[in-house]
Write a protein that holds these residues in place. Structure first.
Motif, mmCIF file in Angstrom:
data_model
loop_
_atom_site.group_PDB
_atom_site.id
_atom_site.type_symbol
_atom_site.label_atom_id
_atom_site.label_comp_id
_atom_site.label_asym_id
_atom_site.label_seq_id
_atom_site.Cartn_x
_atom_site.Cartn_y
_atom_site.Cartn_z
ATOM 1 N N ALA A 216 69.294 -7.025 3.930
ATOM 2 C CA ALA A 216 70.377 -7.733 3.243
ATOM 3 C C ALA A 216 69.921 -8.241 1.886
ATOM 4 C CB ALA A 216 70.881 -8.883 4.105
ATOM 5 N N ALA A 217 68.659 -8.586 1.752
ATOM 6 C CA ALA A 217 68.156 -9.088 0.471
ATOM 7 C C ALA A 217 68.272 -8.016 -0.604
ATOM 8 C CB ALA A 217 66.714 -9.552 0.617
ATOM 9 N N SER B 267 71.999 -7.601 -1.445
ATOM 10 C CA SER B 267 72.555 -8.735 -2.175
ATOM 11 C C SER B 267 72.062 -8.745 -3.620
ATOM 12 C CB SER B 267 72.212 -10.050 -1.477
ATOM 13 O OG SER B 267 70.819 -10.258 -1.476
ATOM 14 N N TRP C 134 74.158 -6.180 -5.393
ATOM 15 C CA TRP C 134 75.508 -6.696 -5.577
ATOM 16 C C TRP C 134 75.544 -7.729 -6.685
ATOM 17 C CZ3 TRP C 134 77.786 -11.479 -5.296
ATOM 18 C CH2 TRP C 134 79.158 -11.497 -5.304
ATOM 19 N N TYR C 135 74.537 -8.608 -6.715
ATOM 20 C CA TYR C 135 74.479 -9.642 -7.742
ATOM 21 C C TYR C 135 74.365 -9.027 -9.129
ATOM 22 C CZ TYR C 135 72.551 -13.289 -10.713
ATOM 23 O OH TYR C 135 72.318 -14.143 -11.752
#
Length: 70
Positions: A39-40, A43, A46-47
């Motif tokens: 997930a890191a 994310s 995505w960021y």
């Protein structure tokens, strides 16, 4: 005060059903660690994409305002 404590205790009892048994806790933590690592990466991607999009929108608005003010 006792009623509030009992209400909180009985509300938390169903949450114990979602916790794994102690004998499976190490495998559960291993899977949770893998999920967090994956997930890191997502994310961060995505960021960066979100930041790029916001930057483009701000640039477009600034261009439009400059065009309108002239």
């Amino acid at each position: 005060m006792l009623q509030l404590f009992l209400a909180a205790a009985f509300a938390a009892v169903p949450l114990t059903l979602y916790l794994p048994p102690v004998r499976n806790l190490s495998s559960f933590m291993e899977v949770a660690e893998l999920l967090v690592q994956e997930a890191a990466g997502f994310s961060l991607q995505w960021y960066l994409a979100f930041r790029r999009g916001v930057r483009r929108i701000v640039a477009l608005v600034a261009f439009a305002l400059r065009f309108v003010s002239d």
